[in-house]
Write a protein that holds these residues in place. Structure first.
Motif, short mmCIF file in Angstrom:
data_model
loop_
_atom_site.label_atom_id
_atom_site.label_comp_id
_atom_site.label_asym_id
_atom_site.label_seq_id
_atom_site.Cartn_x
_atom_site.Cartn_y
_atom_site.Cartn_z
N SER A 117 61.45 -59.08 -28.66
CA SER A 117 61.59 -57.69 -28.34
C SER A 117 62.52 -57.24 -29.53
O SER A 117 63.11 -57.81 -30.35
CB SER A 117 62.17 -57.25 -27.19
OG SER A 117 63.48 -57.83 -27.11
N PRO A 118 62.29 -55.95 -30.08
CA PRO A 118 63.14 -55.18 -31.09
C PRO A 118 64.56 -55.63 -30.77
O PRO A 118 65.03 -55.22 -29.43
CB PRO A 118 62.56 -53.76 -31.15
CG PRO A 118 61.16 -53.79 -30.45
CD PRO A 118 61.41 -55.11 -29.51
N ARG B 165 68.43 -54.06 -30.46
CA ARG B 165 68.98 -52.74 -30.13
C ARG B 165 69.30 -51.88 -31.37
O ARG B 165 69.66 -52.20 -32.43
CB ARG B 165 70.04 -52.85 -29.33
CG ARG B 165 69.86 -53.59 -27.72
CD ARG B 165 71.15 -53.58 -27.26
NE ARG B 165 70.87 -54.71 -26.00
CZ ARG B 165 71.99 -54.92 -25.25
NH1 ARG B 165 73.16 -54.75 -25.62
NH2 ARG B 165 71.70 -55.73 -24.28
N ASP B 166 68.84 -50.51 -31.44
CA ASP B 166 68.83 -49.69 -32.70
C ASP B 166 70.51 -49.46 -32.64
O ASP B 166 71.09 -48.63 -31.81
CB ASP B 166 67.99 -48.45 -32.47
CG ASP B 166 67.75 -47.86 -33.91
OD1 ASP B 166 68.83 -47.77 -34.62
OD2 ASP B 166 66.94 -47.35 -34.02
N VAL C 145 56.96 -49.90 -28.29
CA VAL C 145 57.49 -51.21 -28.72
C VAL C 145 56.56 -52.30 -28.28
O VAL C 145 56.15 -52.11 -26.86
CB VAL C 145 58.98 -51.37 -27.96
CG1 VAL C 145 59.07 -51.16 -26.27
CG2 VAL C 145 59.63 -52.92 -28.26
N GLU D 111 65.77 -53.20 -23.45
CA GLU D 111 66.63 -53.52 -24.69
C GLU D 111 66.39 -52.65 -25.74
O GLU D 111 67.02 -52.52 -26.57
CB GLU D 111 65.95 -54.99 -24.91
CG GLU D 111 66.55 -56.10 -23.78
CD GLU D 111 68.05 -56.18 -23.98
OE1 GLU D 111 68.64 -56.42 -25.09
OE2 GLU D 111 68.68 -56.26 -22.69
N ALA D 112 65.24 -51.95 -25.91
CA ALA D 112 65.05 -51.59 -27.13
C ALA D 112 65.22 -49.77 -26.97
O ALA D 112 65.13 -49.03 -27.76
CB ALA D 112 63.41 -51.34 -27.16
N GLN E 223 67.11 -46.36 -26.45
CA GLN E 223 68.44 -45.90 -27.48
C GLN E 223 69.19 -44.83 -26.59
O GLN E 223 70.26 -44.22 -26.95
CB GLN E 223 67.65 -44.99 -28.67
CG GLN E 223 67.06 -45.80 -29.77
CD GLN E 223 66.55 -45.47 -30.89
OE1 GLN E 223 66.89 -44.16 -31.11
NE2 GLN E 223 65.81 -46.23 -31.65
#
Length: 411
Positions: free
Chosen positions: A17-18, A20-21, A87, A103-104, A106
């Motif tokens: 998964s991406p 965290r930003d 995502v 998780e992704a 924001q």
């Protein structure tokens, strides 16, 4: 979606998964509206439009995030065209999609809901209000808010949801009355700290259970469930997914799965043997004798074993981070070291062997000939029971020692 109960290890999910930003804090986003998606091209545009309309009307800085679980109907591009962030989640499963989405995300807060238009994303004010008041998990309650005709099958409405929600309240002492409502909101960091792992539909139960066990502040607000807008059957499979939820609740509650049934068997077995030890017992026209005593001995042994399984399961789950620590585990560590367990086990083994020797001496007194089974078995059965329990305690102490060694090695 996998059939078996499976868990996603946090490291694995991080790989797929991406990240965290890092702009999440700088952007100051308050709310992420998260929707899992698997081939929802028909309903996705209206869900995103409603979510964006809520953000605009409420003056909330936020985003709409779609956790796509491998759609092949163009849902990803539709979501982007409608102004949502997407995502991609290669691991299949309702829980896998939501874990990756969390998780992704924001936003400081997250509202999650199905992308089938069964929930009204313009009516999120009660959820956000409770989050701002300090709640860490806000559950929707469809039974309090209203279930429109055709929105929920009768099997789910009158059996599945009420029964599973009752079991959840009983096992985990949580006030939630609608365990499986798909519309819920939570504090992002508090939910990440729970390390949710279930990939399938039982993710819904895992979130409530872990939040309850870890002492999160949970509230419920009424919400309305409408018929979904799909032109195909839902992904949910009533009996399969219902069993997965029930199995999860049992596996996360060693007390109800092992301890309480084990203690009941242990008590029944001990009482049965004590009543039959002096001689046959008659209740009305029914007479109980050594044959019943043998079954009572089996109940005693199985009951003790089940109770020990409860301790093993609890200790292991705590050490692996699946369940939070508890007084039970601390008491086991403090008052049941290997040495005490071994000494207790050896003492019982010696006592059992002593009774066995006594029975052999009684046989010798009869010149190793015929004995009265009704009299001799009242010695043999208790001796076998005590010896077996002693062996179980000794092995249990050693096994708990193995768990302790594993913990020290990991640390």
């Amino acid at each position: 979606m996998e059939q078996a109960l499976s868990f996603v290890r946090p490291a694995t999910m991080a790989d797929t998964s991406p990240a965290r930003d890092s702009r999440a804090v700088d952007d100051g986003l308050e709310l992420t509206i998260l929707m899992p998606c698997l081939n929802e091209a028909l309903t996705l545009p209206v869900c995103i439009a409603k979510a964006r309309a809520f953000l605009a009307s409420a003056g909330v800085r936020g985003e709409v995030l779609i956790a796509d679980n491998g759609s092949n109907d163009g849902s990803q591009q539709i979501a982007r065209d409608c102004g949502a962030r997407v995502v991609d989640v290669p691991r299949r499963g309702y829980g896998a999609a939501l874990i990756a989405g969390i998780e992704a995300a924001q936003g400081r807060y997250i509202v999650m809901g199905d992308s089938d238009d069964s929930y009204d994303f313009t009516a999120l004010s009660p959820f956000l209000r409770e989050l701002r008041r300090g709640a860490q998990l806000v559950m929707g309650n469809r039974f309090a808010g209203g279930i429109r005709p055709g929105a929920m099958p009768a099997l789910h409405r009158y059996l599945g949801n009420p029964v599973l929600s009752f079991i959840g309240r009983l096992f985990f002492r949580t006030p939630i009355r609608d365990f499986h409502c798909g519309l819920r909101a939570f504090e992002r960091d508090a939910m990440r700290a729970l390390a949710l792992r279930c990939e399938g539909m039982e993710f819904a139960s895992e979130m409530v259970v872990k939040a309850s066990l870890n002492g999160l502040r949970i509230v419920e607000v009424p919400t309305t469930l409408s018929p979904d807008g799909r032109d195909r059957p839902p992904h949910l499979r009533s009996w399969r997914d219902g069993w997965r939820h029930l199995r999860f609740l049992l596996l996360f509650s060693p007390r109800w799965l092992f301890l309480y049934p084990g203690l009941a068997l242990l008590l029944a077995g001990l009482v049965g043997q004590a009543l039959l030890l002096p001689g046959p017992l008659s209740i009305g026209a029914v007479q109980f004798d050594v044959h019943t005593m043998l079954y009572a001995a089996a109940a005693t042994i199985v009951g003790l074993q089940a109770a020990m399984f409860a301790v093993f399961a609890k200790v292991y789950a705590v050490e692996q981070g699946i369940l939070p620590s508890s007084r039970v585990v601390e008491h086991v560590r403090r008052w049941f070291p290997i040495e005490i367990g071994l000494l207790a086990g050896v003492a019982l083994i010696v006592a059992g062997l002593g009774l066995s020797l006594y029975s052999v001496m009684a046989w010798e007194g009869a010149s190793f000939g015929h004995l009265d089974p009704s009299r001799v078995m009242r010695i043999v059965i208790p001796s076998m029971t005590i010896t077996t329990i002693g062996v179980q305690l000794a092995f249990a102490a050693m096994f708990l020692g193995v768990l302790g060694l594993k913990v020290h090695a990991r640390k």
